[in-house]
Motif scaffolding. Sequence first.
Motif, PDB file in Angstrom:
ATOM      1  N   THR A   1       0.832  -1.191   0.000  1.00  0.00           N
ATOM      2  CA  THR A   1       0.000   0.000   0.000  1.00  0.00           C
ATOM      3  C   THR A   1       0.870   1.246   0.000  1.00  0.00           C
ATOM      4  O   THR A   1       2.085   1.193   0.227  1.00  0.00           O
ATOM      5  CB  THR A   1      -0.896   0.016   1.239  1.00  0.00           C
ATOM      6  N   ARG A   2       0.224   2.373  -0.209  1.00  0.00           N
ATOM      7  CA  ARG A   2       0.960   3.630  -0.150  1.00  0.00           C
ATOM      8  C   ARG A   2       1.553   3.834   1.236  1.00  0.00           C
ATOM      9  O   ARG A   2       2.683   4.328   1.373  1.00  0.00           O
ATOM     10  CB  ARG A   2       0.042   4.794  -0.510  1.00  0.00           C
TER      11      ARG A   2
ATOM     12  N   TRP B   1       4.816   2.068   1.468  1.00  0.00           N
ATOM     13  CA  TRP B   1       5.878   2.823   0.783  1.00  0.00           C
ATOM     14  C   TRP B   1       6.316   4.023   1.629  1.00  0.00           C
ATOM     15  O   TRP B   1       7.496   4.348   1.703  1.00  0.00           O
ATOM     16  CB  TRP B   1       5.393   3.279  -0.597  1.00  0.00           C
TER      17      TRP B   1
ATOM     18  N   TRP C   1       7.794   5.018 -12.744  1.00  0.00           N
ATOM     19  CA  TRP C   1       7.026   5.983 -11.944  1.00  0.00           C
ATOM     20  C   TRP C   1       6.729   7.239 -12.773  1.00  0.00           C
ATOM     21  O   TRP C   1       5.628   7.798 -12.711  1.00  0.00           O
ATOM     22  CB  TRP C   1       7.805   6.385 -10.706  1.00  0.00           C
TER      23      TRP C   1
ATOM     24  N   ARG D   1       2.875  -0.273 -10.551  1.00  0.00           N
ATOM     25  CA  ARG D   1       2.894  -0.521  -9.113  1.00  0.00           C
ATOM     26  C   ARG D   1       3.268  -1.971  -8.812  1.00  0.00           C
ATOM     27  O   ARG D   1       3.983  -2.258  -7.846  1.00  0.00           O
ATOM     28  CB  ARG D   1       1.534  -0.188  -8.510  1.00  0.00           C
TER      29      ARG D   1
ATOM     30  N   ARG E   1       6.489  -2.908  -6.524  1.00  0.00           N
ATOM     31  CA  ARG E   1       6.404  -3.701  -5.297  1.00  0.00           C
ATOM     32  C   ARG E   1       7.382  -4.861  -5.331  1.00  0.00           C
ATOM     33  O   ARG E   1       8.090  -5.131  -4.356  1.00  0.00           O
ATOM     34  CB  ARG E   1       4.983  -4.238  -5.105  1.00  0.00           C
TER      35      ARG E   1
ATOM     36  N   LEU F   1       5.805   8.112  -4.797  1.00  0.00           N
ATOM     37  CA  LEU F   1       5.157   8.757  -3.653  1.00  0.00           C
ATOM     38  C   LEU F   1       4.762  10.199  -3.950  1.00  0.00           C
ATOM     39  O   LEU F   1       3.988  10.797  -3.184  1.00  0.00           O
ATOM     40  CB  LEU F   1       6.081   8.710  -2.436  1.00  0.00           C
TER      41      LEU F   1
ATOM     42  N   ALA G   1      -2.618  10.096  -2.754  1.00  0.00           N
ATOM     43  CA  ALA G   1      -3.335   8.852  -2.478  1.00  0.00           C
ATOM     44  C   ALA G   1      -4.474   8.615  -3.461  1.00  0.00           C
ATOM     45  O   ALA G   1      -4.871   7.469  -3.702  1.00  0.00           O
ATOM     46  CB  ALA G   1      -3.862   8.864  -1.045  1.00  0.00           C
TER      47      ALA G   1
ATOM     48  N   TRP H   1      -2.317   4.234  -6.745  1.00  0.00           N
ATOM     49  CA  TRP H   1      -2.592   3.694  -5.412  1.00  0.00           C
ATOM     50  C   TRP H   1      -3.991   3.124  -5.302  1.00  0.00           C
ATOM     51  O   TRP H   1      -4.499   2.923  -4.191  1.00  0.00           O
ATOM     52  CB  TRP H   1      -2.360   4.782  -4.363  1.00  0.00           C
TER      53      TRP H   1
ATOM     54  N   ASP I   1      -2.242  -3.484  -7.169  1.00  0.00           N
ATOM     55  CA  ASP I   1      -1.056  -4.248  -6.813  1.00  0.00           C
ATOM     56  C   ASP I   1      -1.139  -5.706  -7.234  1.00  0.00           C
ATOM     57  O   ASP I   1      -0.183  -6.459  -7.099  1.00  0.00           O
ATOM     58  CB  ASP I   1      -0.815  -4.177  -5.313  1.00  0.00           C
TER      59      ASP I   1
END
Length: 639
Positions: free
Chosen positions: A3-4, A7, A276, A292, A296, A345, A349, A354, A359
């Motif tokens: 999840t955010r 991170w 990103w 994402r 991960r 980041l 959100a 996100w 994911d």
Amino acid sequence: MSTRAEWESEADRWLLTARKHAVPGGALICPPGPPSQSGPVSDGIEGFARSFLIAGARLGGGAGDPHDHASFHIEGLTAAMDPAGPGFWPRAAGFQDWPHAGITQPAVEAANLAFGLALCREQVWDQLPDPVRERLAEWLAHHARLRVWQHNNWLLFPAMIEAFLASVGMPVDGGHGAENVERVESWYLGDGWYNDGPPAAPGRNLDHYNSWVFQPFLWQWYRLRGDAEPQWRVERFRARLAEFAASYALTFGDDGAPLHMGRSLAYRHAVLGGLWTAALAGVDTPSPAVVRGIARRTLDYFRRLGVDGSEPPSLGWGAREFLPVVQEYSGPGSAYFAGMGFLGLAAPASHPLWAPDSDDAPSQPADSLSASPSASPSVTILPALGWAVQHGRDDGIVRVVNHGSDHANHADDPGDPHYAKFAYSTRTAPGTGIAWSDRAWATGIDGHAALVDEWGRATRRGRIIGSAAGEGYVASWHVPRLGASGRELPGARIVTASLVTGGYEVRCHLVTAPDGWSLREGAHAVASDDEISSGHEAAVAWAVGAGVRSLVIGLFGYESGSVARYEDGNAFGEYSAVPYLSARLSATESVHVALHILDTGTDAGLANVVDVEVSGTRVTARRVGGHTVTVDLADLFGA
């Protein structure tokens, strides 16, 4: 699930660890280790600016600041601009007189700082005391005006600074940003990738710099410039970014491992920068879910290697230091450029990156994202790069067959093990070493076809003179070079074609050599901290270690197989082994064909998966149950 919040927690750990190594006042971050060629003060600036890339994204995403990262960096910048303080930042100068140029590294770190400030302007830049902001703007503007190296990615550093200062209402007089950016844009090769330098010059430099410098810094340039940049240039960049991200995503293994190729590999997580960037720019491919998912897995991959931010990242690949993958410009804080790997980041959100279900995306993009119409479900040909990317959907390994990158940047350059090999992967690293004796790079067996004289001296690949690509193959030719001198071997030439079918590479050579020389053909190097098993019989050789098997089978023109073993010559483990084949050259010109396999097998057994026919210089490879690829080695590049 990643999840955010996870991170954010990871970013906080990295930043809090970096703080432990700050000097009083916080202007320099100095992890333990020997200084670089630029000296300890420059290294301290590097530690601050590169770890600030994490802070810039962490703060800019608007998720709060429970650890007062903004205050820490505001205080550090205040100390950095105090001429009477112990952490005062000097300026870079002297680019025209290299190697007697003085300190140049602060020019890079000024750009990294500007990049981070552009992400968190509101939280840091706008909160600086006015006198500090003015002094910092003057320090940045000095580096924006510099004429830096004109033949690599350094051109983007002053451009980044200039774009940031203009965006905060402090335009730079005498800057060269637009000129620098357009020069870099002229290095575009295709398939979304840039050469790190003029493509017409000797040396093709294809590596992760596309992801951790070219794409993110160009994105910031066009974003910060806004209406000052013609729309057609913006759209050109966006199209290139989309193409790059789609093809680059294919080079990550299912376990998140990046391709182990190119320089500055201690930057590690920064490989995610370009992906990103694509998501932040809102390009269509790959999807935020794919980005994402890869991010991960890559984060988890380096965690398994012991790189989790609880200690400053070492100058190596895993947790241990491994200096053979480090360049002379790297200091103790260099590896904090991994901060570019936290760029996601910067997305709030609410961003699609996100979304709760993103994911679960597969690590490999759908086949529709393949960058070439000649791609099959398991192979993508990137003609502009001279690469074939073999997607490991059965074993999770990604292999890149390389006929386009050499890093031979001048006429007598003997090459570099992280560019000069015929093949790289996400589960192997090339043999490297510091000393010339008893080291894996000194002998240069893995991923290489060498001519060997009667005393055992071997040639290197050197500069790729021509490359070609077609349905199911990539090819190149070179003149073998002699050892460290880089001198061409008179009367020698090697034309090589890699016929790629599924997870296999049929590597074919048309060899022209002087009398008395033999041919040596090396497979992937396998490395482990534990025992490596290996063997050979007739024209077959193999090595197995850390769950990976490297196998090479002579299909035509080879007589024997063997295995070379090394210690402390590989980034992936203390012990390494390279299977290879040998052949005596009884004619001036001869054809040699070998099957190269890298998989998760544990023994030398192999089904008859490829049938090969050789007629003169014409080679045909037929995969059982698959397609057929044919090339005529003599016709690929002419006489």
